[in-house]
Design an enzyme around this catalytic site. Structure first.
Site, PDB file in Angstrom:
ATOM      1  N   GLU A  75      -8.734   9.704   5.680  1.00 25.02           N
ATOM      2  CA  GLU A  75      -8.816   8.254   5.521  1.00 25.02           C
ATOM      3  C   GLU A  75      -9.849   7.850   4.479  1.00 25.02           C
ATOM      4  O   GLU A  75      -9.751   6.793   3.861  1.00 25.02           O
ATOM      5  CB  GLU A  75      -9.155   7.595   6.861  1.00 25.02           C
ATOM      6  CG  GLU A  75      -8.033   7.624   7.878  1.00 25.02           C
ATOM      7  CD  GLU A  75      -6.922   6.640   7.545  1.00 25.02           C
ATOM      8  OE1 GLU A  75      -7.127   5.778   6.667  1.00 25.02           O
ATOM      9  OE2 GLU A  75      -5.842   6.755   8.151  1.00 25.02           O
TER      10      GLU A  75
ATOM     11  N   GLU B 289     -13.674   5.919  -0.029  1.00 23.51           N
ATOM     12  CA  GLU B 289     -14.580   5.029   0.719  1.00 23.51           C
ATOM     13  C   GLU B 289     -15.207   5.807   1.874  1.00 23.51           C
ATOM     14  O   GLU B 289     -14.547   6.133   2.854  1.00 23.51           O
ATOM     15  CB  GLU B 289     -13.799   3.821   1.248  1.00 23.51           C
ATOM     16  CG  GLU B 289     -13.178   2.974   0.149  1.00 23.51           C
ATOM     17  CD  GLU B 289     -12.250   1.911   0.694  1.00 23.51           C
ATOM     18  OE1 GLU B 289     -12.740   0.922   1.289  1.00 23.51           O
ATOM     19  OE2 GLU B 289     -11.015   2.079   0.558  1.00 23.51           O
TER      20      GLU B 289
ATOM     21  N   LYS C  80     -15.093   4.511   5.821  1.00 23.57           N
ATOM     22  CA  LYS C  80     -13.876   4.184   6.541  1.00 23.57           C
ATOM     23  C   LYS C  80     -13.814   4.961   7.837  1.00 23.57           C
ATOM     24  O   LYS C  80     -14.239   6.119   7.924  1.00 23.57           O
ATOM     25  CB  LYS C  80     -12.639   4.520   5.690  1.00 23.57           C
ATOM     26  CG  LYS C  80     -12.367   3.531   4.579  1.00 23.57           C
ATOM     27  CD  LYS C  80     -10.962   3.690   4.039  1.00 23.57           C
ATOM     28  CE  LYS C  80      -9.939   3.169   5.031  1.00 23.57           C
ATOM     29  NZ  LYS C  80      -8.562   3.228   4.502  1.00 23.57           N
TER      30      LYS C  80
ATOM     31  N   GLU D  89       0.855  -1.190   0.000  1.00 24.28           N
ATOM     32  CA  GLU D  89       0.000   0.000   0.000  1.00 24.28           C
ATOM     33  C   GLU D  89       0.886   1.233   0.000  1.00 24.28           C
ATOM     34  O   GLU D  89       1.869   1.293   0.739  1.00 24.28           O
ATOM     35  CB  GLU D  89      -0.904   0.079   1.237  1.00 24.28           C
ATOM     36  CG  GLU D  89      -2.017  -0.921   1.330  1.00 24.28           C
ATOM     37  CD  GLU D  89      -2.871  -0.685   2.588  1.00 24.28           C
ATOM     38  OE1 GLU D  89      -2.745   0.404   3.197  1.00 24.28           O
ATOM     39  OE2 GLU D  89      -3.636  -1.580   2.953  1.00 24.28           O
TER      40      GLU D  89
END
Length: 450
Positions: free
Chosen positions: A324, A315, A318, A264
């Site tokens: 984030e 997203e 999250k 990642e």
């Protein structure tokens, strides 16, 4: 980790034309994300060849069958203890979660847990045992060469990472990490690390140079460049990767062949002060450029690093701060969060031709606020030299209404895109177009599709 889908590019692995795909992380913590089948179709119109997910969602595994895209699936942290309990538990998990989708779905690796060793209230010694049990299950089925077992770590497994040459693993984690490194060496699987210069900069903006965190400019004159053990680091990611290598060497595995992969890495476009679209664009463009270049790190300049960009989508569910939820390259509707040129530099025309989208549900349309003068030029090109049949947007045609440049340009852009094989570079039009999952057809107006 785009026509506009260009997300991921090929890595140039050797001096020959051989290339290997760059990866993207596909998280699903959102209530507005497209269904997996449309995601798979979308990625087929790019040069993305590897996708990493965080579970074994059967809908995702099914959606990616026969797409030519490799998957890394995951054992959730909550399941690691069970898989460590016995070989049969691991075998049962493999049978029920993965085996039924093979070989149509190309699963190439199983990530056991995610940042497991640095997650509170989990038994660290369960992780290496679970990995060994899963490998045994693969071995018994003859799948151990095709599917590798590994686990992604956070940088927190290191006691320190600066300077890189001083890096060692945290003393409390030495028993399990030593077992894991030995296992990876024996099975030729990569040591995966989630490396984020963004977080280091966010936490220490006064001591870390922003350009150094943003991957610099690949010259020794980069502002904030660091010299350590006779090596010059022009960007933090290289320093983090080599810190992991030094830590592995400190365990006595320096002479073993253990690859380090970045499972990642990314930069958010919204949230904290440094989380801006421009910083995200700059970091991720440089990240993919690094992958394309086939250049390694100062410690191992000829060893290409596999990279999985984080992340495919923003997203909205999250946990944590706003940043984030904003690491995505794409919005849920398939439009790009920010503009970044991720065209493949090393792919041949033949290889790119094989990457054309095969699914029917991707269209190319004009951006809502695209410059009208540019769109007029695009319209003239598509309906002229571009070879598009524009009879449907002429008066009395099914797509003439509402009779404005934006609507007509969208129709012509899509016709050109579909005609030329839905390659991402055929839906740019000087930055005025984007790919969408939603059929733009309306009334009597039907947008072309393959």
């Amino acid at each position: 980790m785009r026509l506009l889908l260009p997300l991921l590019l090929f890595l140039h692995l050797t001096q020959t034309p051989q290339v290997s795909g760059v990866g993207i992380n596909y998280g699903t913590l959102g209530n507005n994300l497209p269904p997996p089948k449309k995601v798979a179709q979308l990625l087929q119109s790019t040069v993305i060849t590897k996708v990493k997910i965080y579970d074994t969602n059967p809908e995702i595994l099914s959606a990616f069958s026969n797409t030519g895209i490799d998957l890394i699936v995951a054992v959730e942290n909550s399941q690691v203890a069970n898989l460590s309990s016995s070989p049969s538990a691991a075998s049962d998990w493999l049978s029920s979660r993965v085996a039924t989708f093979l070989p149509a779905t190309s699963v190439v690796s199983i990530a056991v847990g995610n940042e497991y060793l640095t997650t509170e209230d989990l038994d660290p010694n369960a992780l290496p045992k679970a990995m060994q049990n899963l490998h045994s299950a693969l071995l018994s089925r003859g799948l151990h060469r095709k599917i590798k077992v590994t686990t992604p770590h956070s940088m927190a497994v290191l006691a320190s990472s600066f300077p890189p040459s001083s890096a060692t693993f945290a003393a409390t984690l030495l028993p399990p990490i030593t077992s894991i490194v030995a296992f990876l060496a024996d099975t030729n699987a990569p040591f995966m690390v989630n490396a984020y210069p963004y977080f280091a900069y966010r936490d220490s903006p006064k001591t870390i140079d922003l350009n150094y965190a943003l991957l610099g400019n690949n010259t020794t004159t980069t502002t904030g460049a660091v010299t350590d053990n006779g090596l010059t680091y022009t960007n933090m990611l290289d320093a983090q990767i080599d810190a992991v290598r030094y830590a592995i060497g400190s365990l006595g595995f320096g002479n073993r062949s253990i690859r380090v992969a970045v499972s990642e890495s990314g930069w958010p476009s919204k949230g904290d002060p440094a989380a801006t679209p421009e910083n995200a664009r700059r970091y991720n463009a440089r990240l993919v450029e690094k992958a394309q270049s086939s250049k390694g790190t100062p410690m191992k300049p000829s060893e290409t690093i596999e990279i999985w960009l984080f992340a495919l989508f923003n997203e909205n569910r999250k946990e944590g701060g706003e940043s984030e939820r904003n690491f995505g390259i794409f919005n849920p509707d398939g439009s790009r969060v920010y503009d970044v040129d991720l065209r493949c530099e090393f792919c041949s025309k033949a290889e790119l031709g094989e990457m054309r989208a095969k699914g029917p549900s991707v269209w190319c349309v004009a951006k809502p606020h695209a410059d009208e003068k540019v769109m007029k030029g695009v319209l003239d090109f598509c309906c002229g030299g571009g070879g598009v049949d524009c009879s449907e947007i002429k008066e009395n045609g099914g797509c003439f209404a509402p009779g404005n440049v934006h609507a007509h340009a969208s129709y012509a852009m899509n016709a050109y895109y579909q005609m030329h094989g839905r390659n991402y570079w055929n839906c740019d039009f000087k930055g005025t177009a984007l790919v969408t999952f939603t059929d733009p057809s309306y009334g009597r107006c039907r947008y072309a599709q393959q």
